[in-house]
Design a protein around this motif. Structure first.
Motif, PDB file in Angstrom:
ATOM      1  N   SER A  10       0.819  -1.213   0.000  1.00 12.34           N
ATOM      2  CA  SER A  10       0.000   0.000   0.000  1.00 12.34           C
ATOM      3  C   SER A  10       0.856   1.268   0.000  1.00 12.34           C
ATOM      4  CB  SER A  10      -0.910   0.014   1.233  1.00 12.34           C
ATOM      5  OG  SER A  10      -0.110   0.062   2.407  1.00 12.34           O
ATOM      6  N   HIS A  12       4.393   3.725  -1.353  1.00  4.03           N
ATOM      7  CA  HIS A  12       4.715   4.454  -2.594  1.00  4.03           C
ATOM      8  C   HIS A  12       5.176   3.500  -3.694  1.00  4.03           C
ATOM      9  CE1 HIS A  12       5.462   7.540   0.681  1.00  4.03           C
ATOM     10  NE2 HIS A  12       4.436   8.011   0.006  1.00  4.03           N
ATOM     11  N   ILE A  13       6.142   2.648  -3.396  1.00  5.65           N
ATOM     12  CA  ILE A  13       6.626   1.703  -4.403  1.00  5.65           C
ATOM     13  C   ILE A  13       5.562   0.636  -4.644  1.00  5.65           C
ATOM     14  CG2 ILE A  13       8.331  -0.100  -4.910  1.00  5.65           C
ATOM     15  CD1 ILE A  13      10.357   1.475  -3.197  1.00  5.65           C
ATOM     16  N   SER A  33      -1.031  -5.132   6.768  1.00  4.61           N
ATOM     17  CA  SER A  33      -1.065  -5.131   8.243  1.00  4.61           C
ATOM     18  C   SER A  33      -2.272  -4.361   8.766  1.00  4.61           C
ATOM     19  CB  SER A  33       0.227  -4.543   8.815  1.00  4.61           C
ATOM     20  OG  SER A  33       0.301  -3.157   8.591  1.00  4.61           O
ATOM     21  N   ARG A  34      -2.963  -3.657   7.860  1.00  6.43           N
ATOM     22  CA  ARG A  34      -4.163  -2.896   8.269  1.00  6.43           C
ATOM     23  C   ARG A  34      -5.338  -3.402   7.461  1.00  6.43           C
ATOM     24  NH1 ARG A  34      -3.547   2.450   6.286  1.00  6.43           N
ATOM     25  NH2 ARG A  34      -2.098   1.499   4.821  1.00  6.43           N
ATOM     26  N   SER A  37      -6.341  -2.256   3.635  1.00  5.03           N
ATOM     27  CA  SER A  37      -5.304  -1.525   2.889  1.00  5.03           C
ATOM     28  C   SER A  37      -4.912  -2.214   1.582  1.00  5.03           C
ATOM     29  CB  SER A  37      -4.067  -1.250   3.757  1.00  5.03           C
ATOM     30  OG  SER A  37      -3.269  -2.401   3.905  1.00  5.03           O
ATOM     31  N   ASP A  48       1.686  -8.959   9.868  1.00  2.27           N
ATOM     32  CA  ASP A  48       2.306  -7.792  10.493  1.00  2.27           C
ATOM     33  C   ASP A  48       3.765  -8.145  10.780  1.00  2.27           C
ATOM     34  OD1 ASP A  48       3.192  -5.829  12.374  1.00  2.27           O
ATOM     35  OD2 ASP A  48       1.097  -5.411  12.876  1.00  2.27           O
ATOM     36  N   PHE A  49       4.689  -7.288  10.323  1.00  2.00           N
ATOM     37  CA  PHE A  49       6.112  -7.565  10.540  1.00  2.00           C
ATOM     38  C   PHE A  49       6.447  -7.696  12.029  1.00  2.00           C
ATOM     39  CE2 PHE A  49       6.801  -5.307   6.298  1.00  2.00           C
ATOM     40  CZ  PHE A  49       7.137  -6.480   5.617  1.00  2.00           C
ATOM     41  N   LEU A  69      10.227  -3.163   3.918  1.00  4.15           N
ATOM     42  CA  LEU A  69       9.992  -2.858   5.337  1.00  4.15           C
ATOM     43  C   LEU A  69       9.859  -1.357   5.511  1.00  4.15           C
ATOM     44  CD1 LEU A  69      12.863  -5.214   6.246  1.00  4.15           C
ATOM     45  CD2 LEU A  69      10.605  -5.519   7.274  1.00  4.15           C
ATOM     46  N   LYS A  75      13.147  -1.277  12.745  1.00  3.30           N
ATOM     47  CA  LYS A  75      13.177  -1.895  11.410  1.00  3.30           C
ATOM     48  C   LYS A  75      14.030  -3.179  11.367  1.00  3.30           C
ATOM     49  CE  LYS A  75      14.278  -0.780   6.627  1.00  3.30           C
ATOM     50  NZ  LYS A  75      13.672   0.033   5.586  1.00  3.30           N
ATOM     51  N   ASN A 139       9.377  12.237  -3.074  1.00  2.00           N
ATOM     52  CA  ASN A 139       9.498  12.919  -1.782  1.00  2.00           C
ATOM     53  C   ASN A 139       9.179  14.407  -1.924  1.00  2.00           C
ATOM     54  OD1 ASN A 139      10.453  10.469  -0.920  1.00  2.00           O
ATOM     55  ND2 ASN A 139      12.499  11.166  -0.379  1.00  2.00           N
TER      56      ASN A 139
HETATM   57  N1  LIG Z   1      11.669   7.777   0.403  1.00  2.00           N
HETATM   58  C1  LIG Z   1      12.871   7.609  -0.122  1.00  2.00           C
HETATM   59  O1  LIG Z   1      13.434   8.533  -0.749  1.00  2.00           O
HETATM   60  C2  LIG Z   1      13.573   6.279  -0.003  1.00  2.00           C
HETATM   61  C3  LIG Z   1      14.755   6.079  -0.718  1.00  2.00           C
HETATM   62  C4  LIG Z   1      15.387   4.829  -0.640  1.00  2.00           C
HETATM   63  C5  LIG Z   1      14.858   3.823   0.161  1.00  2.00           C
HETATM   64  N2  LIG Z   1      13.718   4.061   0.856  1.00  2.00           N
HETATM   65  C6  LIG Z   1      13.154   2.973   1.667  1.00  2.00           C
HETATM   66  O2  LIG Z   1      11.933   2.575   1.085  1.00  2.00           O
HETATM   67  C7  LIG Z   1      11.080   2.062   2.108  1.00  2.00           C
HETATM   68  C8  LIG Z   1       9.762   2.772   2.065  1.00  2.00           C
HETATM   69  O3  LIG Z   1       9.145   2.505   0.820  1.00  2.00           O
HETATM   70  P1  LIG Z   1       7.761   3.195   0.444  1.00  2.00           P
HETATM   71  O4  LIG Z   1       7.932   4.686   0.558  1.00  2.00           O
HETATM   72  O5  LIG Z   1       7.324   2.593  -0.823  1.00  2.00           O
HETATM   73  O6  LIG Z   1       6.851   2.675   1.637  1.00  2.00           O
HETATM   74  P2  LIG Z   1       5.777   3.501   2.465  1.00  2.00           P
HETATM   75  O7  LIG Z   1       4.984   4.336   1.522  1.00  2.00           O
HETATM   76  O8  LIG Z   1       6.475   4.134   3.619  1.00  2.00           O
HETATM   77  O9  LIG Z   1       4.825   2.329   2.975  1.00  2.00           O
HETATM   78  C9  LIG Z   1       5.208   1.437   3.991  1.00  2.00           C
HETATM   79  C10 LIG Z   1       4.532   0.110   3.747  1.00  2.00           C
HETATM   80  O10 LIG Z   1       4.882  -0.761   4.824  1.00  2.00           O
HETATM   81  C11 LIG Z   1       3.717  -1.419   5.289  1.00  2.00           C
HETATM   82  N3  LIG Z   1       3.821  -1.625   6.727  1.00  2.00           N
HETATM   83  C12 LIG Z   1       3.976  -0.662   7.683  1.00  2.00           C
HETATM   84  N4  LIG Z   1       4.046  -1.233   8.889  1.00  2.00           N
HETATM   85  C13 LIG Z   1       3.906  -2.567   8.701  1.00  2.00           C
HETATM   86  C14 LIG Z   1       3.895  -3.697   9.559  1.00  2.00           C
HETATM   87  N5  LIG Z   1       4.056  -3.570  10.888  1.00  2.00           N
HETATM   88  N6  LIG Z   1       3.739  -4.914   9.014  1.00  2.00           N
HETATM   89  C15 LIG Z   1       3.574  -5.067   7.683  1.00  2.00           C
HETATM   90  N7  LIG Z   1       3.582  -4.047   6.819  1.00  2.00           N
HETATM   91  C16 LIG Z   1       3.757  -2.814   7.317  1.00  2.00           C
HETATM   92  C17 LIG Z   1       2.552  -0.525   4.951  1.00  2.00           C
HETATM   93  O11 LIG Z   1       1.478  -1.394   4.666  1.00  2.00           O
HETATM   94  P3  LIG Z   1       0.110  -1.511   5.486  1.00  2.00           P
HETATM   95  O12 LIG Z   1      -0.941  -1.130   4.516  1.00  2.00           O
HETATM   96  O13 LIG Z   1       0.084  -2.920   5.871  1.00  2.00           O
HETATM   97  O14 LIG Z   1       0.234  -0.558   6.657  1.00  2.00           O
HETATM   98  C18 LIG Z   1       3.018   0.184   3.681  1.00  2.00           C
HETATM   99  O15 LIG Z   1       2.587  -0.518   2.545  1.00  2.00           O
HETATM  100  C19 LIG Z   1      11.785   2.284   3.438  1.00  2.00           C
HETATM  101  O16 LIG Z   1      12.419   1.101   3.801  1.00  2.00           O
HETATM  102  C20 LIG Z   1      12.820   3.345   3.100  1.00  2.00           C
HETATM  103  O17 LIG Z   1      13.961   3.248   3.922  1.00  2.00           O
HETATM  104  C21 LIG Z   1      13.052   5.249   0.784  1.00  2.00           C
END
Ligand SMILES: NC(=O)c1ccc[n+]([C@@H]2O[C@H](COP(=O)([O-])OP(=O)(O)OC[C@H]3O[C@@H](n4cnc5c(N)ncnc54)[C@H](OP(=O)(O)O)[C@@H]3O)[C@@H](O)[C@H]2O)c1
Length: 284
Positions: A10, A12-13, A33-34, A37, A48-49, A69, A75, A139
């Motif tokens: 759910s 960004h990626i 996990s929700r 979603s 849920d992680f 994650l 984490k 971002n």
């Molecule tokens: N933003 C950047 O510029 C950037 C650059 C490089 C790497 N990253 C890395 O990319 C990752 C974030 O990617 P994103 O932005 O695509 O993700 P995101 O939009 O932050 O979404 C987080 C996802 O994790 C799930 N999640 C949260 N808590 C959870 C739990 N306890 N158990 C299971 N699932 C859970 C959520 O799903 P639910 O619907 O289940 O809540 C959601 O789908 C991070 O690891 C970050 O370090 C980010």
């Protein structure tokens, strides 16, 4: 058989990846996990992680795990839970969304965190592929829109440039790898844009697109820490963000990789095009 389970679906990626997998007719489900979603029309499996038993149930019956994650203080612990559950559930390949520069021995704390998680995956003995994206173009919309609308972007980046990557390119790379994981076993791909821009250059592009000046102000590191503390950002995250800010300021985030083009067959999406598509997000 290549049954795929997508975590982080759910986010960004994940949202972009789910659309691509649907379009390709891939055999996949998403972990959520929700309640509610999961994307419409896709099988959602609760997990849920933070709950190892739920992960083992969720991962059972899947060949390939897309492991994404969230960036949260625990984490590394969540990663341990996920890797152990993948092993117990008999997952055959993990495609992990990591981060550029991931290295368990890095002096940069965020790179060390990402590298330590990659290392857990390697040590599991499960076949794996790492996707290591640079900072997302998105971002600028998801996290910086309020500042840009206000006319000033504040960051402790000096004139350091970054090769921002479009999340849609990351998702496309993930979809390519997930379609034939064995062909990418043992590989680590660094996913960047094709150009690097300093914050001043990025804001000049935004200004031109929205027809209004947006300045970049380089702030001292202590001020950035104070601002995050004021917003209630947890201390470990502040430490990781500041380690990344240091990398950017030193000019170490400007490297350009050919991996997006090699995997997708097209050059990385351009920042100027992304900005043109998103002007509505920054118009006050
Ligand atoms: N933003 C950047 O510029 C950037 C650059 C490089 C790497 N990253 C890395 O990319 C990752 C974030 O990617 P994103 O932005 O695509 O993700 P995101 O939009 O932050 O979404 C987080 C996802 O994790 C799930 N999640 C949260 N808590 C959870 C739990 N306890 N158990 C299971 N699932 C859970 C959520 O799903 P639910 O619907 O289940 O809540 C959601 O789908 C991070 O690891 C970050 O370090 C980010």
């Amino acid at each position: 058989m290549n049954r795929i389970l997508v975590t982080g679906a759910s986010g960004h990626i994940g949202t972009e990846l789910v659309n691509l997998l649907k379009a390709r007719g891939a055999d996949f489900a998403v972990m959520s996990s929700r309640p509610g979603s999961a994307a419409a029309g896709v099988l959602g499996i609760p997990g849920d992680f933070a709950d190892p038993a739920s992960l083992q149930r969720a991962f059972s019956g899947f060949d390939t795990l897309f492991l994404l994650l969230p960036l949260v203080p625990n984490k590394l612990e969540l990663a341990r839970n996920a890797v152990q559950a993948a092993k117990a559930a008999g997952v055959r390949h993990i495609v992990r969304s990591s981060g550029a520069g991931a290295d368990a021995a890095s002096p940069v704390s965020l790179a060390r965190l990402q590298g330590s998680i990659d290392q857990l995956v390697v040590e599991s003995g499960i076949a794996h592929t790492f996707l290591r994206p640079a900072t997302f173009m998105q971002n600028l919309v998801n996290f910086s829109a309020a500042q840009i609308k206000g006319g000033t972007l504040y960051a402790p980046h000096g004139d350091g440039a970054q090769s921002l990557v479009d999340v849609r390119d990351i998702a496309e790379c993930a979809a390519v790898v997930l379609a034939d994981p064995a062909a990418h076993a043992g590989q680590a791909y660094t996913l960047t844009g094709g150009e690097a821009f300093s914050n001043a250059q990025q804001m000049a592009l935004v200004s031109r697109a929205i027809g209004r000046p947006v300045a970049y102000v380089d702030v001292p590191e202590a001020a950035a820490v104070e601002a995050m503390q004021g917003m209630g950002v947890p201390a470990p995250l502040i430490g990781w963000f500041m380690s990344l800010n240091h990398v950017v300021k030193q000019g170490w985030a400007a490297g350009i990789s050919g991996d997006v083009a090699a995997l997708t067959g097209h050059p990385p999406r351009r920042l100027e095009a992304f900005i043109a598509e998103n002007v509505a997000a920054w118009r006050a």
